[in-house]
Design an enzyme around this catalytic site. Structure first.
Site, short mmCIF file in Angstrom:
data_model
loop_
_atom_site.label_atom_id
_atom_site.label_comp_id
_atom_site.label_asym_id
_atom_site.label_seq_id
_atom_site.Cartn_x
_atom_site.Cartn_y
_atom_site.Cartn_z
N SER A 15 0.79 -1.23 0.00
CA SER A 15 0.00 0.00 0.00
C SER A 15 0.82 1.28 0.00
O SER A 15 0.30 2.36 -0.25
CB SER A 15 -0.93 0.00 1.22
OG SER A 15 -0.21 -0.33 2.40
N ARG A 16 2.11 1.16 0.30
CA ARG A 16 2.96 2.36 0.38
C ARG A 16 4.38 2.01 -0.04
O ARG A 16 4.76 0.84 -0.13
CB ARG A 16 3.00 2.91 1.81
CG ARG A 16 1.73 3.59 2.23
CD ARG A 16 1.84 4.25 3.59
NE ARG A 16 1.90 3.29 4.68
CZ ARG A 16 2.93 3.18 5.52
NH1 ARG A 16 3.98 3.96 5.40
NH2 ARG A 16 2.90 2.30 6.50
N ASP A 61 -2.76 -8.86 8.45
CA ASP A 61 -1.60 -8.56 9.30
C ASP A 61 -0.57 -9.68 9.10
O ASP A 61 -0.77 -10.82 9.52
CB ASP A 61 -2.06 -8.49 10.76
CG ASP A 61 -0.90 -8.21 11.70
OD1 ASP A 61 0.26 -8.14 11.25
OD2 ASP A 61 -1.17 -8.03 12.91
N TYR A 153 15.58 -3.78 14.59
CA TYR A 153 15.40 -3.83 13.13
C TYR A 153 16.54 -4.63 12.46
O TYR A 153 16.30 -5.50 11.62
CB TYR A 153 15.38 -2.39 12.60
CG TYR A 153 15.14 -2.24 11.11
CD1 TYR A 153 13.87 -2.37 10.58
CD2 TYR A 153 16.20 -1.94 10.25
CE1 TYR A 153 13.65 -2.22 9.22
CE2 TYR A 153 15.98 -1.78 8.89
CZ TYR A 153 14.71 -1.91 8.37
OH TYR A 153 14.50 -1.76 7.02
N ALA A 155 18.43 -6.91 13.80
CA ALA A 155 18.31 -8.34 14.15
C ALA A 155 17.25 -9.00 13.27
O ALA A 155 17.44 -10.12 12.78
CB ALA A 155 17.95 -8.49 15.63
N ILE A 186 16.46 4.05 0.65
CA ILE A 186 15.53 4.19 -0.47
C ILE A 186 14.56 5.33 -0.14
O ILE A 186 14.06 5.41 0.99
CB ILE A 186 14.73 2.88 -0.68
CG1 ILE A 186 15.68 1.67 -0.82
CG2 ILE A 186 13.80 3.00 -1.88
CD1 ILE A 186 16.68 1.74 -1.96
#
Ligand code: NAP
Length: 245
Positions: A15-16, A61, A153, A155, A186
């Site tokens: 979605s993004r 999810d 993050y 890990a 990015i």
């Protein structure tokens, strides 16, 4: 171009950001695409409108084992089979280790790493049945060389690399490939919010002297999903302007 013509492709977190670029590139290259989102229903539906044809959005999810199983059943019901899975969904909860809460650790590991287990587990049976498939997992250069303030993050992204290599060895004999992509910086909503000076600093350290684009990453996904990479598996492809060199 028709690099992935008629391939049935499931992308998490479409979605993004990078995920949206991947959805667009795969549609432009002839794929039938399903993508997930967690809460951005409006941008997901807008993307489906823009892409037209055989594109579907699912609210799911990725960190939930149960929801991943249901999503795969629905995807197979809608598209008939799965040829390519791109585990792209991810979050950050950056802070120094001394301040990091258990919840910040658990959430990042669940959304970034457990999701890869959930979706891979769900896609393996249908891919084994076809004796073909390409799984692409979105890691990060931070998973390769670490980063202060991102222990959770880093890990999760390093875990993805070990997982990717193991799956490549486990199911390679059944015609299924599994690779990881390690993007550098990015340009997305996330980097757009950074101070101009911080971004200038990042760029100064990148040998190619620019931030990456969503297209830089989606082009790498196209390569790993297409028949141009049929002998490539268990690898980590850095898309980082030579930052990780
Ligand atoms: P982003 O703009 O924040 O987009 C994240 C996407 O993941 C959104 O579509 C979001 O859905 C979805 N998502 C988040 N949690 C989810 C969940 N629990 N279940 C399903 N979907 C979920 O992120 P991005 O910058 O494009 O990053 C995409 C991937 O590339 C991530 O894995 C990230 O770690 C990795 N990466 C990014 C960079 C970078 O510089 N941007 C660098 C290296 C690696 P909603 O819109 O509904 O929230």
């Amino acid at each position: 171009m028709t690099l992935v013509k008629d391939k049935k492709v499931l992308i998490t977190g479409g979605s993004r950001g990078i995920g949206t670029s991947i959805v667009k590139s795969f549609v432009e290259n002839g794929a039938d695409v399903g993508f997930t989102y967690r809460s951005s229903a409006e941008s997901a539906l807008k993307l489906v409108d823009e892409c037209g044809g055989n594109t579907k959005a699912y609210q799911s999810d990725a960190s939930s084992f149960e929801e991943a199983g249901k999503l795969m059943d629905q995807f197979i019901a809608d598209f008939g089979q799965i040829d390519v899975l791109i585990n792209n969904a991810g979050i950050t909860a950056d802070t120094l280790m001394l301040r990091m809460t258990e919840d910040q650790w658990d959430k990042v590991i669940e959304v970034n790493l457990k999701s890869v287990f959930n979706l891979t587990k769900a896609c393996l049976r249908p891919m084994l049945k076809n004796r073909a498939g390409s799984i692409i997992n979105m890691s990060s250069v931070v998973g390769v060389f670490g980063n202060a303030g991102q222990a959770n993050y880093a890990a999760s992204k390093a875990g993805i690399i070990g997982f990717t290599k193991s799956i490549a060895k486990e199911v390679g004999s059944r015609g299924i490939r599994c690779n990881a992509i390690a993007p550098g910086f990015i340009q997305t909503d996330m980097t757009d919010q950074l101070d101009e000076k911080v971004v200038e600093n990042y760029i100064a350290n990148i040998p190619l002297k620019r931030l990456g684009t969503g297209k830089d990453v989606s082009d790498a996904c196209l390569y790993l999903a297409s028949d141009m990479s049929t002998y490539v598996s268990g690898q980590v492809l850095s898309v980082c302007g030579a930052l990780n060199t």
